[in-house]
Enzyme design. Structure first.
Site, short mmCIF file in Angstrom:
data_model
loop_
_atom_site.label_atom_id
_atom_site.label_comp_id
_atom_site.label_asym_id
_atom_site.label_seq_id
_atom_site.Cartn_x
_atom_site.Cartn_y
_atom_site.Cartn_z
N SER A 21 58.53 6.07 34.41
CA SER A 21 57.97 6.31 33.08
C SER A 21 57.83 5.01 32.29
O SER A 21 57.14 4.99 31.28
CB SER A 21 58.89 7.25 32.31
N CYS B 145 62.41 6.98 39.55
CA CYS B 145 62.70 7.72 38.34
C CYS B 145 63.43 9.01 38.73
O CYS B 145 62.88 9.83 39.47
CB CYS B 145 61.37 8.05 37.66
N GLU C 198 62.92 0.47 26.36
CA GLU C 198 61.47 0.20 26.43
C GLU C 198 61.04 -0.82 25.38
O GLU C 198 60.09 -1.56 25.57
CB GLU C 198 60.68 1.50 26.23
N HIS D 259 66.68 3.48 33.95
CA HIS D 259 66.72 2.61 32.77
C HIS D 259 68.15 2.16 32.45
O HIS D 259 68.36 1.05 31.95
CB HIS D 259 66.18 3.35 31.54
N1 DGL Z 1 63.86 6.03 34.26
C1 DGL Z 1 63.77 7.42 34.35
C2 DGL Z 1 64.85 8.11 35.11
O1 DGL Z 1 65.39 7.53 36.03
C3 DGL Z 1 63.10 8.20 33.24
C4 DGL Z 1 63.57 8.02 31.87
C5 DGL Z 1 62.67 8.73 30.88
O2 DGL Z 1 61.49 8.44 30.86
O3 DGL Z 1 63.18 9.58 30.14
O4 DGL Z 1 65.15 9.24 34.87
#
Ligand code: DGL
Length: 267
Positions: free
Chosen positions: A12, A75, A153, A187
């Protein structure tokens, strides 16, 4: 399919770059094409249907525009929401992420594990199944963390308000006296140091990046897709409207020399 084609990676936003770094270290010959769907971040508060649609858009782009030979869904949220459907839709191998529950059950001594992830991951059927498979005598404490992805972000990792939010999400896990924490969102790897500082040296922090890179390696071997020639490249593209995105990404990808581009159309 040529072995010199890149591995396509998406998330994302910038989170999956933590996974990209592991793949780059383990597979230095491979070209890597990363796409950040930043305009639609966070996925963690979106419906399963929207996440599936966004994932299809990213994969189509990686296959058609970047000639990806294999896809990494970097993700946890998109994997939980859509990996089954995606695997049915595409011919090329698709590898997804999931919170490292199994390694955590081996790492915990007091049998108390905290899991940090997005709302969507924690609410998914895939995650419930994963937890059921490994529960037994381990106590799992799940903690959704809305807001953290937005800070990351924006490159605001060291903001006081960010640190306060992290503390707020860790407090319940401190009260439960967990000795292991799973980073169930790509993230959160970028705030690992802050989490470590708050939790102290006794608490193990587990993420899935290296395990995923190993999985990519064995999948490439299985399909004889390894790139054995020289001359690879790294590219990162984003649909973000934030014109400082290149600097933000640079600040978190210390060892990667990548070509950066903005795009506003997927086709
Ligand atoms: N980086 C993502 C994950 O591993 C998504 C975070 C998001 O967009 O809420 O879940």
């Amino acid at each position: 399919m040529k072995n010199t084609q890149p591995i396509g990676i998406f998330d994302s936003g910038v989170g999956g770059i933590s996974v990209m770094s592991h793949i780059q270290s383990l597979l230095p010959n491979e070209s890597l094409a990363y796409v950040a769907d930043s305009l639609f971040a966070p996925y963690g508060l979106k419906s399963k249907d929207v996440i599936l649609e966004r994932s299809k858009t990213a994969i189509d782009y990686l296959i058609k525009k970047q000639s990806a030979k294999l896809i990494v869904v970097a993700c946890n949220t998109a994997t939980a929401a859509a990996i089954q459907e995606l695997r049915q839709m595409y011919q090329i191998p698709i590898i997804g992420m999931e919170p490292a529950i199994k390694p955590a059950t081996k790492a915990t001594i007091c049998k108390k594990v905290g899991i940090l992830a997005t709302n969507s991951t924690l609410d998914s059927a895939k995650f419930s199944l994963l937890l059921d498979t490994h529960s037994g005598e381990i106590n799992f404490y799940t903690q959704p963390c809305p807001g953290l992805v937005e800070f990351i972000e924006q490159g605001r990792i060291n903001d006081t308000s960010m640190k306060n939010l992290i503390q707020k999400y860790l407090d319940p896990l401190i009260k439960r006296k967990v000795d292991t924490i799973v980073l169930g969102c790509t993230h959160y790897v970028f705030i690992r140091n802050i989490i470590e500082n708050i939790m102290g040296p006794e608490v193990r922090i587990i993420d899935t990046g290296l395990a995923l890179a190993k999985q990519v390696k064995s999948e490439l071997e299985k399909f004889s897709l390894q790139n054995k020639s020289k001359g690879n490249y790294y590219s990162i593209s984003t649909n973000s409207i934030n014109r400082e995105m290149k600097e933000i990404i640079k600040s978190i990808t210390i060892n990667l020399d990548f070509k950066f581009s903005y795009f506003d159309s997927w086709s």
